[in-house]
Design a protein around this motif. Structure first.
Motif, PDB file in Angstrom:
ATOM      1  N   LYS A 618       0.830  -1.209   0.000  1.00  0.00           N
ATOM      2  CA  LYS A 618       0.000   0.000   0.000  1.00  0.00           C
ATOM      3  C   LYS A 618       0.861   1.254   0.000  1.00  0.00           C
ATOM      4  O   LYS A 618       0.549   2.246  -0.670  1.00  0.00           O
ATOM      5  CB  LYS A 618      -0.929  -0.003   1.226  1.00  0.00           C
ATOM      6  N   LYS A 619       2.033   1.200   0.741  1.00  0.00           N
ATOM      7  CA  LYS A 619       2.924   2.366   0.764  1.00  0.00           C
ATOM      8  C   LYS A 619       3.558   2.592  -0.603  1.00  0.00           C
ATOM      9  O   LYS A 619       3.644   3.723  -1.084  1.00  0.00           O
ATOM     10  CB  LYS A 619       3.994   2.139   1.836  1.00  0.00           C
ATOM     11  N   SER A 622       1.137   4.118  -2.951  1.00  0.00           N
ATOM     12  CA  SER A 622       0.932   5.538  -2.671  1.00  0.00           C
ATOM     13  C   SER A 622       2.038   6.378  -3.297  1.00  0.00           C
ATOM     14  O   SER A 622       1.788   7.452  -3.865  1.00  0.00           O
ATOM     15  CB  SER A 622       0.875   5.753  -1.156  1.00  0.00           C
ATOM     16  N   GLN A 625       1.515   6.637  -7.046  1.00  0.00           N
ATOM     17  CA  GLN A 625       0.439   7.583  -7.355  1.00  0.00           C
ATOM     18  C   GLN A 625       0.913   9.020  -7.272  1.00  0.00           C
ATOM     19  O   GLN A 625       0.519   9.874  -8.074  1.00  0.00           O
ATOM     20  CB  GLN A 625      -0.733   7.366  -6.375  1.00  0.00           C
TER      21      GLN A 625
END
Length: 787
Positions: A618-619, A622, A625
């Motif tokens: 998830k990191k 991020s 993105q």
């Protein structure tokens, strides 16, 4: 003299007076009945229904009045409060005409055209006036003082009319004189022919207001009066004042009787209908030739009668308006008393008898309706749940389930509401009972016929022990026992088959099985055998069976049957518990439980590790993105810069203010974006097309032939029309193709001068027709757009 009948094209009574309507009674064949039928006829007369006539039997003595059952059926069909308007007076004075006009017809009651009286006894119209919240029926009476009648017969007619009416009209001809007062002497006999209670006549019963409430309103109608009433000094006064001051003074007994036995007193007059005797003899046929003044006064009279009509009340001021069936009962009871020479109609006792009889009729009818509705509701639906709380709602598509007591309560509440409404105008049948207590007793009578209940000595709850409801409860219980027993036997049959199979392996004798289980020396030998059906299997099957049973069993016997049948199968549970290797099965299950717990711990560790990896992913996602967002911003800035410079270059080029640096940057941007720009603006593509003709072909005038030639080389669609606008629209298309194919030299933008290239329209044989068209865009004449 020729006569014409009344026209039929006039407005109907309903159209003229929408506040009420004329209705037929709700009985079979009501439309086939004559417009009026007898309600009570003397015993010396016979009614011919086919001709709708009364034939008086010669030589027969009149001694009583007989009621007509058909008229009572009409009364019984009215379920709302009823007002009764009756008219009485000397014979051959036009009483029937007034009642007929109330119904919108000149001859609803048959009119006579001879000296003899037309109406014999009391007649009722077969239609009534419906005012919405109450109905009004009309009664026409036999004329008093007729040659064939005795005074005792007159008083019967008057007494019955007064007792049944809520509005009483006395009809007489012309200005009242002494003869009229003599005819009204029958009213003075009301005191001796009507009693309020058993021991009191009218004049000895309480105050005047208390007496008047039990009797109708009184209207004295004076017919064929042309003169204006005046007092003794000659001053004009109202007809009512004339009656009170100058007529009743002549006969105090009549005045006292009228003022004592009627709720109110009024007087109205009507002028003569016509001076023509032929019209008077056939007034119903020649109504259009009647005096306009007479017709106008008749309309006023009819409006007065309708607006002052009130439903007839029962005995006592607290009672409401009576309905049709109660009016029918009153008619029968009053006639019985009138016909008895040793009896006098008594309002109090008669009303109590009617109230009691009416309650019995209503209660019996409601009990019958309750049974019919219950039969319809529970038909082919037994067994069903008895109490509402026992109903388990099914899925969304299941039909709504019903309970026996729920159906009973719904129907009973509806019947109690009907009973409450139907008895609202009745009175207590005893002097010691209050109205509220009496109505509660009436409701209890209805409930008692439907069911009786007793208190259970153990639970203290009310239990139905009798009545119609008890029969339904018994039927439901019997059907429930039958269904639940059948369902239990069917479901337990599968468990019993498995037990029988296991017993066949270890021996069918249960005693032998018990001995094996208790013999410790046989434990080693029994360990080699295997028992496939254990006590856990039995308990599991029984739990599943109970779920299936609860889903399929219905009715009050569901729990009782389960408990009884379960006791019968307890021996099978004992047999299963004594089957071999039951203890080893427990050890195996404990081992499986321990192994399962270890697997659960390992799964928990794996889950924790996966959660950590998930957070790392998830990191990273991020961060990616964020980079994408940054690149998007850089792209947007580059596009904005390109758009700004392109627009400035176009404006400068179109206005001949080319700046070398600006144009170089413009062409440089073109060169860098050749591979990425999929579609050019029309202005950009047009500039490229001009550059092509100037740099490669070295021309400043472009003809149609040139455009077609270049398009043909590039395999583009050629313009079909020979005008500059079509060619002009083709240039952006040509420029886009040249740009993407790389045929335009864009490294020498300083040589391009936008205004040097023009287009010429080719003409046949006339070169002077050349038209120069600027290739500038439609916005070239506008001022440069501010940045």
């Amino acid at each position: 003299m020729s006569r014409t009948k009344s026209p039929n094209g006039s407005l109907s009574l309903q159209q003229q007076h929408p506040e009420f309507k004329v209705c037929h009674f709700n009985v079979p064949g009501a439309e086939l009945l004559p417009s009026s039928i007898p309600l009570a006829i003397p015993d010396n007369a016979k009614y011919d229904r086919g001709k709708n006539q009364i034939k008086v039997l010669q030589g027969a003595e009149r001694s009583k009045l007989n009621v007509c059952k058909t008229a009572l059926e009409l009364f019984n069909s009215i379920k709302k409060p009823v007002a009764v308007l009756s008219i009485c007076g000397p014979y051959r004075t036009g009483k029937s005409y007034i009642l007929s006009k109330l119904l919108g017809s000149p001859d609803a009651f048959k009119l006579g055209h001879t000296f003899n009286a037309q109406t014999v006894g009391i007649w009722v119209a077969t239609t009534y006036l419906d005012f919405g919240d109450y109905a009004m029926v009309l009664l026409d009476t036999e004329g008093i003082n007729a040659p064939v009648m005795k005074s005792s017969e007159d008083i019967r007619i008057v007494v019955l009319s007064v007792l049944l009416s809520s509005f009483f009209v006395y009809n007489s001809m012309r200005v009242p004189d002494k003869t009229d007062l003599e005819r009204m002497s029958c009213f003075t006999q009301l005191a001796t022919n009507i009693r309020i209670t058993q021991n009191m006549n009218g004049r000895s019963c309480g105050g005047e207001d208390d007496i008047r409430e039990r009797f109708p309103d009184f209207l004295w109608l004076l017919r064929d009066v042309t003169l204006q009433p005046t007092d003794k000094e000659g001053r004009q006064i109202s007809p009512l004042k004339y009656i009170n001051t100058q007529v009743f003074d002549e006969c105090d007994e009549v005045a006292v009787a009228v003022n004592e036995y009627f709720r109110s007193l009024d007087c109205r007059k009507l002028p003569p209908p016509s001076a023509d005797s032929d019209v008077l003899q056939n007034i119903e046929m020649y109504e259009n030739e009647l005096s306009p003044k007479f017709l106008a006064e008749v309309d006023k009279l009819l409006s007065y009668l309708r607006s002052n009509s009130k439903p007839k009340k029962g005995f006592g001021t607290s009672a409401g308006g009576i309905d049709g069936p109660t009016l029918a009962l009153l008619t029968e009871k009053y006639l019985e008393a009138i016909n008895d020479p040793n009896a006098v109609p008594c309002l109090d006792s008669t009303w109590k008898l009617v109230s009691e009889a009416r309650c019995k009729v209503i209660t019996s009818q409601l009990v019958k309706e309750y049974k019919e509705e219950m039969d319809q509701e529970v038909a082919n639906k037994f067994p069903m749940e008895q109490e509402e709380e026992d109903v388990v709602s099914g899925g969304a598509g299941d039909e709504k389930k019903l309970s026996l007591m729920g159906i009973h309560k719904r129907i009973l509440q509806a019947k109690l509401a009907v009973l409450e409404q139907a008895t609202r105008f009745l009175s207590p049948t005893t002097d010691t009972c209050t109205r509220d207590d009496w109505r509660k007793e009436v409701l209890d009578v209805l409930v008692g016929k439907i069911f009786t209940a007793e208190e259970d000595s153990i639970t203290g709850e009310k239990v139905v022990t009798g009545g119609i409801l008890h029969s339904y409860i018994k039927q439901n219980y019997d059907k429930s026992v039958e269904l639940c027993t059948r369902e239990f036997d069917y479901l337990y049959q599968q468990i019993r088959q498995r037990i029988d199979k296991e017993l066949s392996i270890h021996g069918d004798d249960s005693a032998a099985i018990s001995k094996k289980s208790l013999d410790k020396t046989s434990s080693s030998s029994s360990s080699s055998s295997s028992s496939s059906y254990t006590l856990e299997d039995y308990h599991r099957d029984r739990s599943q069976m109970q779920e299936d049973y609860n889903a399929k069993a219905v009715g009050p016997a569901k729990l009782e049957v389960w408990e009884r049948k379960f006791e019968e199968t307890k021996h099978d549970e004992w047999l299963v518990s004594k089957l071999p290797h039951y203890e080893r099965k427990i050890t195996d299950l404990a081992s499986q439980l321990s192994s399962t717990e270890k697997e659960i711990k390992g799964c928990n560790r794996t889950i924790k590790k996966l959660r950590t990896e998930k957070n790392e992913v998830k990191k990273e996602w991020s961060d990616l993105q964020s980079k994408v967002a940054e690149l998007e911003r850089e792209k947007d800035q580059a596009v904005a810069e390109y758009t700004k410079l392109r627009r400035q270059a176009i404006r400068d080029a179109l206005q001949g203010r080319q700046k070398k640096k600006t144009v170089k940057v413009f062409w440089g941007l073109f060169k860098r974006t050749r591979e990425t720009v999929s579609e050019l603006e029309d202005e950009d593509a047009e500039i490229i097309a001009r550059a092509w003709f100037q740099q490669k072909l070295d021309v400043t005038i472009v003809t149609n032939e040139m455009v077609r030639t270049e398009c043909q080389k590039l395999k583009l669609n050629q313009p079909r029309r020979r005008d500059a606008s079509v060619i002009q629209k083709s240039l952006p298309h040509l420029g886009r193709e040249l740009f993407h194919s790389g045929l335009v030299e864009i490294d020498r933008p300083s040589k391009l001068k936008m205004t040097d290239v023009v287009i010429s329209e080719e003409t046949t044989g006339d070169t002077s027709a050349t038209t120069t068209a600027s290739l500038n865009t439609p916005t070239t004449t506008t001022a440069p757009e501010a940045e």
